[in-house]
Write a protein that holds these residues in place. Structure first.
Motif, PDB file in Angstrom:
ATOM      1  N   UNK A 178      41.136 -40.164   7.267  1.00 32.37           N
ATOM      2  CA  UNK A 178      41.752 -38.877   7.620  1.00 32.37           C
ATOM      3  C   UNK A 178      42.879 -38.498   6.684  1.00 32.37           C
ATOM      4  N   UNK A 179      43.321 -39.418   5.845  1.00 32.82           N
ATOM      5  CA  UNK A 179      44.442 -39.110   4.948  1.00 32.82           C
ATOM      6  C   UNK A 179      43.976 -38.610   3.598  1.00 32.82           C
ATOM      7  N   UNK A 180      42.675 -38.746   3.279  1.00 35.20           N
ATOM      8  CA  UNK A 180      42.167 -38.323   1.973  1.00 35.20           C
ATOM      9  C   UNK A 180      40.850 -37.586   2.166  1.00 35.20           C
ATOM     10  N   UNK A 181      40.650 -36.548   1.369  1.00 34.76           N
ATOM     11  CA  UNK A 181      39.412 -35.797   1.405  1.00 34.76           C
ATOM     12  C   UNK A 181      38.272 -36.595   0.792  1.00 34.76           C
ATOM     13  N   UNK A 182      37.102 -36.449   1.402  1.00 36.71           N
ATOM     14  CA  UNK A 182      35.875 -37.073   0.877  1.00 36.71           C
ATOM     15  C   UNK A 182      36.057 -38.567   0.621  1.00 36.71           C
TER      16      UNK A 182
END
Length: 906
Positions: A178-182
């Protein structure tokens, strides 16, 4: 009719995976599958990508600007397939962003697979986790593919299967970060289950060989049985595959060359109340017939006659066929017949044993030989010597440019480089580079320097006084560069010389200083060694507060070294453990195998006095020693033989030492004066061990004779007369001393790690005149073999399992013998630390005269130990031994004993 047509057109243009068409720049265009058209690609863009190179992606698609493609057509479909095959994308789309006349602008939309943000492991220990991380490449930031996840699961199961956990379950869960995209996080849950062991092995079809013989042939697959108490019972599939080959090899060794395993099954069973997982193994063998060697004929040999080769092979007609023996006799690195040719320069030699006839139970062989040309050594290179000068390494080589190649000389060069002690013997690599077209060979000796200088800086407090020591040993010193300022880093090094300095003191009670120097190649042209040692020590026994508080006629023994005392048994010894400046056999490398320089290191229990100055009533003993040595290598019987000569002078000054040197005392019980020990020593030896710290092959034998001039013969005095004083008798000490030592190293395992060391040694001290036997130079047997002050010029002989000095009188035995069998196994042999464990059987005895010697009366012991070699500190170790035999007249001298050793090997 119009509404269905619009719906169909919409689906064709926007939902079909092959082609998307849209309106761009106010230009309307339509694409119909029923009527494809030719377009020229005007431009290609990549969208949706953050990390990958867009130019490379265009190339991977197979499409290029200027290509003429048919739309709809195979070109677009093929491009999409190629991009999917990369396994890097979760979505692939190709759309036309603009069409002008017959030109088309394409957009390739790619959705990258998620990147790995983190990995969590559950159900394993830290060491197991580290093992998994090392073998499973799950790199943070890399793309996570289905193949990668499946491969990780298989690899993890394989890791635990190799350890005997056959039922391991691995569950890899992917969840979004949830802290980084993709990005995703992998949670890896591992349930090892229980380790699977072998319950039973059932072998069918065997008649010639028993079940026990075949099961013992399988080294790593063993059933639960009392016979396998010390063997592993884990079931490992890879080891089981190897053991099946070993079982067939056992048949081949016995002549059954056609033996095969026709079937085998491994089935899991549950055994015991707790239903522990086990496996039963059923093996069905077909033995075939037993074969024998028939005729052996040699073809193509011109260098050696056939009879000579047959004798070297050592296999006769009628011998039981054994493929393993045949291969060993032909191709073994040490004993193979191929070495005959390799030692004559035939590096390109080839031998092909061919079965030419099988009649009944006999196999005829034709040994087809291609001798080729002799190989001449072209270049000899030395690399990796960053500290040691090249000439120091090169002078030890036996392979020279222009000479014929010889494998024996190549391995001898390896051995000599290892014996230097400057390079790690485990990493020395003689790289042979043949050039068949030229008939030459280049040899590069790849070396790795290791630190072998040593430093000692120690201090201790005991019985009210401080004992301090400082010692330096430079094992690769360079005298010729002393005045070269640039060579001091921090000292001039690289010429292979040894310089040792040491100082020890406990204040007024005891102090000693010593210096030694060894030049292994005097003059630089021949391996002739020169050695020099100088030392001075001073002991003031009156400065010993502890001694002054005790009576000599009781527990304290001034002569006993913890052993025999003329006034009683046992007790404290003022000579204890300590440094011996006169014991030739301590630190320092000698290429001739006569020990390690001059001086032994150990422990010392000293006690100082509060007095500040000496007086005429003090008991003082001073010793000054000087020794010069010269050694050289022989060429016959072979160049492993060496000779070493030494002349030494020891000068003793004694003051009020009657209570210590009772055998030198006059009628008043006093000992004052000086005594001299001028001796000559010759050592004849042969040393072929392959490494100085952890030998694996070879032997080391030496016979030495140390003697003084027969002063009593030339003096014309009657030494049996009561009128002659002890001072006059022993003004010049006289004796002859014989020593024989031998040890052999034999590898017991295929990897040459498990080593058997067998050793024997014997010593004898004789006299010229029975009225003046030497009070010095005896043998003290028992314990660790570490010397005290070596005040009598004594040889200290270890016999583990007994207390130090417990088997000899105070002034030493006149004769001793010792036998040792020792098993060694390395824990690590890295340059920065070499550690090995050992177990031993030992027996020995000491006698006061040759007449009392009984070779069958031995004090026996057994035990275990460990040795640690650190380049900075040398060899150290600890042994636990148990002495089985009581020492007559003394209690507690045998039994369970711990021994600490520093700077020596047994």
């Amino acid at each position: 009719m119009r509404k269905p047509f619009v719906i169909v057109l919409f689906l064709m243009l926007f939902t079909l995976p092959n082609v998307y068409a849209q309106v761009a720049d106010s230009t309307n265009f339509s694409i119909y599958y029923s009527s494809p058209r030719q377009y020229t690609i005007a431009d290609i863009k990549i969208s949706g990508i953050r990390y990958l190179d867009k130019t490379v992606l265009v190339q991977l698609s197979g499409l290029s600007v200027g290509d003429e493609i048919e739309v709809p057509g195979e070109a677009i479909t093929t491009a999409i397939k190629k991009l999917w095959q990369q396994g890097l994308f979760s979505d692939v789309q190709i759309s036309a962003t603009k069409v002008v006349d017959n030109q088309m602008w394409l957009d390739i939309y790619l959705q990258e697979r998620p990147r790995l943000a983190d990995v969590n492991f559950y159900g394993v220990s830290k060491s197991e986790k580290d093992d998994i991380i090392e073998k499973v490449l799950l790199l943070k930031g890399s793309q996570v593919t289905d193949h990668q996840v499946n491969s990780a699961e298989r690899t993890i199961k394989g890791i635990f299967t190799e350890k005997g956990f056959l039922n391991t379950e691995v569950n890899i869960v992917q969840r979004d970060d949830t802290t980084q995209n993709n990005s995703i996080i992998l949670d890896i849950y591992i349930d090892k289950k229980e380790k699977v062991k072998v319950n039973n092995i059932d072998i069918e079809g065997n008649e010639a060989l028993t079940d026990v013989v075949l099961e013992r042939a399988m080294k790593k697959t063993n059933e639960r049985s009392w016979r396998n108490f010390f063997r592993t019972k884990k079931f490992l599939r890879e080891e089981y595959r190897k053991d099946k080959i070993a079982l067939v090899d056992k048949y081949n060794e016995k002549g059954y060359r056609d033996a095969v395993i026709v079937d085998d099954t491994v089935k899991q069973v549950e055994v015991g109340k707790k239903d522990k997982p086990r496996v039963d193994i059923d093996i069905d063998v077909e033995e075939g017939d037993k074969y024998y060697f028939g005729d052996i004929r040699w073809v193509g040999n011109t260098i050696y006659p056939s009879d000579y080769l047959s004798a070297a092979l050592g296999i006769k007609r009628g011998d039981v066929f054994n493929q393993k023996i045949l291969d060993k006799r032909l191709f073994d690195n040490d004993e193979g017949l191929n070495n005959l040719y390799l030692d004559k320069g035939y590096l390109f030699f080839n031998l092909d044993p061919v079965e030419v006839n099988i009649e009944n139970d006999s196999i005829d062989y034709e040994m087809r030989i291609y001798e080729g040309k002799q190989a001449t050594i072209n270049k000899v290179l030395i690399t990796g010597n960053t500290k040691t000068h090249e000439h120091v390494a090169r002078r030890e080589l036996r392979t020279y440019p222009g000479d014929l190649f010889s494998k024996t000389l190549l391995m001898r060069s390896y051995r000599e480089l290892a014996q230097l002690g400057h390079f790690d013997p485990e990493t020395i690599n003689p790289d042979v580079r043949p050039h068949p077209e030229e008939g030459t060979v280049d040899i590069e000796y790849q070396l790795q320097e290791k630190a072998n200088d040593q430093i000692e800086l120690s201090g201790g407090w005991g019985a009210g006084m401080f004992v301090g020591s400082v010692g330096l040993k430079f094992a690769n010193f360079s005298v010729r560069n002393i005045f070269n300022r640039e060579a001091w880093r921090p000292l001039p090094t690289g010429d292979g010389q040894t310089l040792s300095l040491r100082y020890q003191t406990s204040g007024r009670y005891y102090r000693t200083i010593s210096l030694s120097f060894i030049e292994p190649w005097l003059g630089g042209k021949k391996p002739n060694s020169f050695s020099l040692s100088l030392s001075h020590s001073r002991i003031n026994y009156s400065a010993n507060k502890y001694y002054n508080n005790y009576n000599s006629y009781g527990g304290y023994s001034p002569y006993g070294y913890g052993g025999y005392s003329p006034y009683g048994y046992g007790g404290y010894s003022p000579y204890g453990y300590g440094y011996s400046p006169y014991s030739y056999g301590g630190y320092g490398y000698s290429p001739y195998g006569y020990g390690y320089g001059y001086g032994n290191y150990g422990y010392q229990y000293n006690y100082e006095s509060e007095d500040d100055g000496d007086s005429s009533d003090d008991q003082i003993w001073e010793t000054t020693a000087l020794a010069l040595g010269y050694g050289y290598r022989l060429s016959w019987p072979d160049d492993y033989f060496t000779v070493y000569h030494e002349v030494s002078m020891e000068h003793y000054r004694l003051q009020n030492m009657g209570s210590y040197f009772y055998f030198l005392a006059d009628e008043n019980g006093d000992v004052n004066g000086t005594f001299n020990n001028l001796s000559f020593k010759t050592v004849f030896g042969r040393n072929s061990v392959d490494a100085p710290i952890y030998p694996r092959n070879g032997s080391n034998f030496s016979l030495s004779l140390k003697l003084t001039p027969p002063f009593s013969v030339f003096s014309g005095k009657d030494y049996s007369s009561a009128d002659i004083s002890n001072d006059e008798k022993y003004k010049w000490i006289e004796y002859h001393k014989w020593l024989f030592k031998g040890q052999m190293y034999n590898p017991l395992s295929k990897d040459s790690k498990l080593i058997l060391r067998t050793a024997f040694e014997m010593g004898f001290l004789g006299y010229y005149n029975k009225n003046i036997p030497s009070p010095f130079e005896g043998f003290i047997v028992g314990g660790s073999g570490m010397s005290g002050y070596n005040i009598y010029g004594t040889d200290y002989v270890s016999l583990r399992g007994y207390k130090d000095y417990s088997l000899s009188p105070s002034n030493g035995s006149k004769m001793y013998s010792k036998f040792t069998m020792e098993m060694r196994y390395p824990i690590t042999l890295k340059p920065n630390a070499q550690i090995y464990a050992l177990t031993f059987l030992e027996g020995g005895n000491a006698n006061t005269s040759f007449q009392n010697y009984n070779p069958f009366k031995l004090y026996r012991s057994a035990g275990v130990g460990v040795r640690i070699y650190l380049p900075m500190f040398g060899l150290m170790g600890i042994d636990w031994g148990y002495g089985f035999d009581d020492v007559p007249g003394v209690t507690g001298e045998n039994g369970s004993q711990f021994h600490f050793v520093i700077g020596q090997q047994f």
